[in-house]
Design an enzyme around this catalytic site. Structure first.
Site, PDB file in Angstrom:
ATOM      1  N   LYS A 181       0.806  -1.281   0.178  1.00 44.87           N
ATOM      2  CA  LYS A 181       0.203   0.049   0.020  1.00 44.87           C
ATOM      3  C   LYS A 181       1.071   1.313   0.099  1.00 44.87           C
ATOM      4  O   LYS A 181       1.399   1.677   0.938  1.00 44.87           O
ATOM      5  CB  LYS A 181      -0.783   0.070   1.309  1.00 44.87           C
ATOM      6  CG  LYS A 181      -1.539   1.339   1.547  1.00 44.87           C
ATOM      7  CD  LYS A 181      -2.555   1.901   0.604  1.00 44.87           C
ATOM      8  CE  LYS A 181      -3.123   3.174   1.114  1.00 44.87           C
ATOM      9  NZ  LYS A 181      -2.401   4.389   0.813  1.00 44.87           N
ATOM     10  N   GLU A 256       9.754   1.712  10.777  1.00 45.15           N
ATOM     11  CA  GLU A 256      10.726   2.996  10.525  1.00 45.15           C
ATOM     12  C   GLU A 256      10.078   4.153  10.465  1.00 45.15           C
ATOM     13  O   GLU A 256       9.135   4.401   9.574  1.00 45.15           O
ATOM     14  CB  GLU A 256      11.192   2.364   9.048  1.00 45.15           C
ATOM     15  CG  GLU A 256      12.763   3.095   8.899  1.00 45.15           C
ATOM     16  CD  GLU A 256      12.369   4.429   8.256  1.00 45.15           C
ATOM     17  OE1 GLU A 256      12.556   5.296   9.088  1.00 45.15           O
ATOM     18  OE2 GLU A 256      12.599   4.682   7.051  1.00 45.15           O
ATOM     19  N   GLU A 387       9.178  16.976  14.408  1.00 42.05           N
ATOM     20  CA  GLU A 387       9.988  16.340  13.284  1.00 42.05           C
ATOM     21  C   GLU A 387       9.429  17.566  12.126  1.00 42.05           C
ATOM     22  O   GLU A 387       8.311  17.990  11.957  1.00 42.05           O
ATOM     23  CB  GLU A 387       9.357  15.239  12.596  1.00 42.05           C
ATOM     24  CG  GLU A 387      10.731  14.394  11.950  1.00 42.05           C
ATOM     25  CD  GLU A 387      10.082  13.127  11.311  1.00 42.05           C
ATOM     26  OE1 GLU A 387       8.960  12.704  11.549  1.00 42.05           O
ATOM     27  OE2 GLU A 387      10.837  12.208  10.936  1.00 42.05           O
TER      28      GLU A 387
HETATM   29  C1  SIN Z   1      16.629   7.283   3.843  1.00 49.04           C
HETATM   30  O1  SIN Z   1      16.441   6.021   3.409  1.00 49.04           O
HETATM   31  O2  SIN Z   1      17.637   7.943   3.780  1.00 49.04           O
HETATM   32  C2  SIN Z   1      15.193   8.104   4.313  1.00 49.04           C
HETATM   33  C3  SIN Z   1      14.246   7.313   4.681  1.00 49.04           C
HETATM   34  C4  SIN Z   1      12.937   8.065   5.384  1.00 49.04           C
HETATM   35  O3  SIN Z   1      13.034   9.251   5.329  1.00 49.04           O
HETATM   36  O4  SIN Z   1      11.915   7.397   5.629  1.00 49.04           O
END
Ligand code: SIN
Length: 487
Positions: A181, A256, A387
């Protein structure tokens, strides 16, 4: 600037069991170019029914895919890598069209995404189990590594190609099948990647992709007992919701999530190298990465010099439409993202921060934010706690190593951190003290397929890339063989 047309082979529909299909009720949603606000495609708007079909397809394909010799799987992944690289230019143009980043960055992202496919094509052949000394002479202990099963991959809009490749490639190398997705803002790059996987010969049902009603699709994926793992890249807020939903079926997760990266510059550092590293980390993808420097901590003695040099570099960016080759920074993904940056800035300025450069309104449109440098920032300001996901570099001061470490660790995020120093002993001390999954030392760019990418604390769990990246897609099965006796 030439208008970019969609490749004629691109089908903005759902890929289920090898077929490109519309939504069952025929509905579509618009994908918009963030630089122009023009509609570039109408995409099938799928929901729970299509997700169930995609899960069924992945589930049916799983046993056959897992049974294939690793060498065959590796060959198919390698072919996919070759096709992606052969199409680097049209894929990059498509990515810029839907995401906005400059073409040079988009080309880099295609190569970055492909590098995960190449890496895991190679790793597919190196999934080893163990033999373990047993507690008795008539026993043997063996471990097997087996695929987790069907994997749900939910990916963001900031790297529409690379984040998906980084999930699908290890899943397939481990013998899993996937239901993907991608973000509704940027589905076209995902469709293009899946189309090339089909061309490479990856069998029907192994990769399924659909977009549309995000929450409905998410719930169908998290509640399914056939889906054995969910891997997500995105915000901490959504990651927590997904993880909670996955708990009901005890799915494995790789999360992540968001970061709040400190970027520490000690007075003994090579200042020009630190400025170059800060530019690379902070302004990549217009500040829209979860490992972007979010708080730049600079030691008192060099604060003014560093601020002046960083400002000079920020002034050099050319803001504009990513498809214009001269442009070095594109728009943010949408006006809401730009509004959030403006909100964080006004909170900081109200509390005494000063803007040295940038961040003003742009005549290019309300999604564009000029790269900025903000000085006299303090840890009480929201801009250091949230962030930013935009091209603003907030500069804080510190006066000792201990203070820098305390400031850096004063967050629930734990994804990436950076520091610059010329002192070898300090390198070890600070690297060990930072509570982060990734630490750049005299280096602002830390992402590559050979290294384990991932965070601690509320930045998530699991690692992507590297030899560790396969573990998240494998179960360890322990075989205890008894009754062996002696001859
Ligand atoms: C990256 O892979 O360098 C950044 C990944 C992200 O911002 O989730």
């Amino acid at each position: 600037m030439a208008a970019v047309a969609l490749p004629d082979w691109l089908e903005p529909q759902a890929l289920i069991n090898g077929n490109w299909v519309p939504a069952r009720d025929g509905s579509c949603f618009a994908v918009v170019n963030p630089a122009t606000q023009q509609v570039i495609a109408q995409v099938a708007e799928c929901g729970a029914g299509e997700t169930a079909a995609a899960i069924g397809a992945a589930s049916n394909a799983q046993a056959d895919w897992a049974r294939r010799p690793a060498k065959d799987q590796a060959l198919l992944l390698r072919r996919w890598f070759d096709l992606v690289m052969a199409h680097q230019e049209p894929l990059a143009q498509l990515l810029t069209l839907e995401q906005g980043k400059p073409l040079a960055e988009a080309r880099g992202e295609i190569a970055y995404g492909a590098s995960y496919i190449e890496w895991f094509a190679e790793e597919a052949k190196r999934i080893y189990g163990d033999t373990i000394p047993a507690p008795g002479a008539d026993k043997r202990i063996i471990t097997l590594k087996q695929p987790v099963g069907v994997v749900a991959c939910i990916t963001p809009w900031n790297f529409p190609n690379a984040m998906l490749a980084r999930k699908i490639a290890p899943a397939l190398a481990a013998g899993c099948t996937v239901v993907c997705k991608p973000a509704n803002e940027t589905p076209l790059s995902a469709f293009a990647l899946a189309h090339l996987a089909q061309q490479a010969g990856i069998p029907d049902g192994v990769i399924n992709v659909l977009c549309g009603k995000t929450e409905e699709i998410g719930r169908a994926l998290t509640s399914s007992t056939e889906v054995r793992k969910l891997t997500f890249t995105g915000s901490t807020r959504v990651g927590k919701l997904l993880a909670a939903d996955c708990a009901a079926t005890m799915k494995r997760t790789t999360m992540e999530l968001g970061g709040n990266a400190p970027f520490i510059v000690f007075a003994d550092a090579d200042i020009d190298a630190a400025v170059a590293g800060a530019v690379a980390s902070k302004y990549r993808n217009a500040g829209q990465t979860c490992i972007c420097a979010n708080r730049i901590l600079v030691e008192d003695e060099i604060y003014d010099e560093f601020a002046a040099k960083l400002t000079h570099q920020a002034e050099a960016f050319v803001l504009g439409h990513g498809s214009d080759e001269q442009v070095t920074m594109g728009p943010l993904i949408h006006q809401g993202a730009a509004a959030k940056v403006a909100d964080l800035l006004s909170d900081a300025v109200a509390q005494g921060a000063r803007l040295k450069h940038g961040c003003g309104p742009s005549e290019l449109g309300s999604g564009f934010v000029e790269p900025g440098v903000l000085i006299d920032v303090t840890p009480q300001m929201r801009i250091t706690q949230e962030e930013i996901f935009g091209p603003v570099a907030p500069l804080l001061r510190f006066s000792s190593e201990a203070e820098a470490i305390d400031l850096a660790n004063a967050t629930q995020a734990g994804l990436a951190a950076y520091f610059y120093t010329a002192d070898a002993a300090r390198m070890v001390r600070v690297a060990e003290a930072l509570e982060y999954g990734i630490v750049g030392i005299n280096e602002g760019i830390v992402s590559n397929e050979m290294a384990p990418f991932g965070g601690i604390k509320e930045s998530g769990n699991g690692r992507e890339g590297s030899r560790y990246g396969l573990d998240d897609y494998l179960e360890i099965k322990y075989l205890c063989i008894g009754g062996i006796g002696s001859a």
